[in-house]
Design a protein around this motif. Structure first.
Motif, mmCIF file in Angstrom:
data_model
loop_
_atom_site.group_PDB
_atom_site.id
_atom_site.type_symbol
_atom_site.label_atom_id
_atom_site.label_comp_id
_atom_site.label_asym_id
_atom_site.label_seq_id
_atom_site.Cartn_x
_atom_site.Cartn_y
_atom_site.Cartn_z
ATOM 1 N N VAL A 68 0.835 -1.205 0.000
ATOM 2 C CA VAL A 68 0.000 0.000 0.000
ATOM 3 C C VAL A 68 0.866 1.250 0.000
ATOM 4 N N GLY A 69 1.908 1.252 0.814
ATOM 5 C CA GLY A 69 2.802 2.405 0.864
ATOM 6 C C GLY A 69 3.506 2.653 -0.451
ATOM 7 N N SER A 70 3.869 1.575 -1.153
ATOM 8 C CA SER A 70 4.502 1.737 -2.459
ATOM 9 C C SER A 70 3.549 2.386 -3.449
ATOM 10 N N ALA A 71 2.259 1.993 -3.381
ATOM 11 C CA ALA A 71 1.269 2.617 -4.256
ATOM 12 C C ALA A 71 1.114 4.092 -3.930
ATOM 13 N N ALA A 124 -13.490 3.243 17.187
ATOM 14 C CA ALA A 124 -14.887 3.126 16.798
ATOM 15 C C ALA A 124 -15.061 1.982 15.825
ATOM 16 N N PRO A 125 -16.276 1.405 15.787
ATOM 17 C CA PRO A 125 -16.550 0.382 14.764
ATOM 18 C C PRO A 125 -16.383 0.957 13.382
ATOM 19 N N ARG A 126 -15.930 0.118 12.462
ATOM 20 C CA ARG A 126 -15.646 0.592 11.115
ATOM 21 C C ARG A 126 -16.866 1.235 10.472
ATOM 22 N N GLY A 127 -18.053 0.616 10.647
ATOM 23 C CA GLY A 127 -19.261 1.173 10.050
ATOM 24 C C GLY A 127 -19.573 2.563 10.562
ATOM 25 N N GLU A 174 -10.188 5.577 -0.237
ATOM 26 C CA GLU A 174 -10.454 4.380 -1.027
ATOM 27 C C GLU A 174 -10.441 3.134 -0.159
ATOM 28 N N TRP A 175 -9.644 3.140 0.909
ATOM 29 C CA TRP A 175 -9.645 2.022 1.844
ATOM 30 C C TRP A 175 -11.006 1.907 2.515
ATOM 31 N N TRP A 176 -11.650 3.056 2.748
ATOM 32 C CA TRP A 176 -13.000 3.076 3.323
ATOM 33 C C TRP A 176 -14.067 2.873 2.242
ATOM 34 N N GLN A 177 -13.643 2.558 1.029
ATOM 35 C CA GLN A 177 -14.554 2.318 -0.099
ATOM 36 C C GLN A 177 -15.417 3.547 -0.384
ATOM 37 N N ILE A 178 -14.787 4.715 -0.273
ATOM 38 C CA ILE A 178 -15.424 5.975 -0.646
ATOM 39 C C ILE A 178 -14.861 6.366 -2.010
ATOM 40 N N PRO A 179 -15.692 6.392 -3.056
ATOM 41 C CA PRO A 179 -15.192 6.594 -4.421
ATOM 42 C C PRO A 179 -14.585 7.976 -4.631
ATOM 43 N N VAL A 180 -13.446 8.008 -5.307
ATOM 44 C CA VAL A 180 -12.728 9.239 -5.623
ATOM 45 C C VAL A 180 -12.548 9.310 -7.133
ATOM 46 N N ALA A 194 -2.398 12.589 -1.792
ATOM 47 C CA ALA A 194 -2.272 11.210 -2.289
ATOM 48 C C ALA A 194 -2.562 10.197 -1.191
ATOM 49 N N ALA A 195 -1.982 10.417 0.000
ATOM 50 C CA ALA A 195 -2.219 9.493 1.106
ATOM 51 C C ALA A 195 -3.671 9.561 1.572
ATOM 52 N N PHE A 196 -4.235 10.773 1.574
ATOM 53 C CA PHE A 196 -5.635 10.947 1.961
ATOM 54 C C PHE A 196 -6.550 10.181 1.002
#
Length: 205
Positions: free
Chosen positions: A13-16, A112-115, A163-169, A156-158
């Motif tokens: 992930v860090g490389s990406a 907190a719970p992920r949801g 995207e890890w939270w599956q929020i489309p960018v 970029a990191a943000f």
């Protein structure tokens, strides 16, 4: 998950993140070479010159590595160290967008719970969109920084965290008065969550 899977995933992930960050910074540096006082092909000469310098730099680096192969060990170590720092999972971040929203839960994302965190993050994004078509990541991050959050993240990191939270960018989002750049479009959020009427009224006022 095996003992080696977690660090391997973090480095991947860090490389990406590093690749995207270096690409964005290189593209921005090349774009700054454009002359706005000229038109046509003359205006782009500076961009082509900078692009040539980038290509020359990569070629020289390749020649140096060919001449001194052991240099790859040093370069690889530096890359892995940078990827390790950049590949922190969102749960390891010091704070998240959930803390920025005035009405968001007060828990840290890693507590907190992920949801709940994802829902609070989406609500925060809706508040920043207001009655517009979308919001740019740079403006979201600036809002977070103004509240003392996510200080160690760049755009970029943000983006990777979102995207890890599956929020489309989207790579290109137009926001009136602010131009076009990477951001979140409200159409992509419609199926994920609906803005609360109070949030929209507050931001539109």
């Amino acid at each position: 998950m095996s003992r080696l899977a977690r660090p391997a995933t973090r480095i991947a992930v860090g490389s990406a993140v590093l690749t995207r960050r270096l690409g964005a910074r290189t593209a921005a540096w090349v774009a700054r070479g454009r002359r706005h006082d000229l038109t046509g092909w003359r205006a782009a000469l500076g961009c082509w010159l900078r692009l040539g310098l980038v290509a020359l730099g990569l070629y020289l680096l390749w020649r140096v590595v060919r001449a001194v192969p052991n240099l790859l060990w040093l370069l690889s170590a530096a890359w892995v160290a940078g990827a390790w720092r950049a590949g922190r999972a969102p749960a390891e971040a010091p704070a998240g967008p959930a803390e920025v929203s005035e009405e968001a839960p007060s828990e840290r994302p890693d507590d907190a719970p992920r949801g709940d965190v994802r829902a609070a993050t989406l609500e925060w994004i809706w508040r920043q969109i207001g009655d517009r078509q979308g919001v740019h990541l740079r403006d979201l991050l600036a809002h977070a920084h103004a509240h003392g959050m996510l200080q160690d993240l760049d755009v970029a990191a943000f983006r990777t965290h979102l995207e890890w939270w599956q929020i489309p960018v989207r790579a290109r989002v137009r926001v009136r008065g602010l131009g076009v750049t990477v951001g979140i479009h409200r159409d992509d959020l419609e199926g994920l969550a609906s803005p609360s009427p109070a949030a929209v009224v507050q931001d539109a006022a």
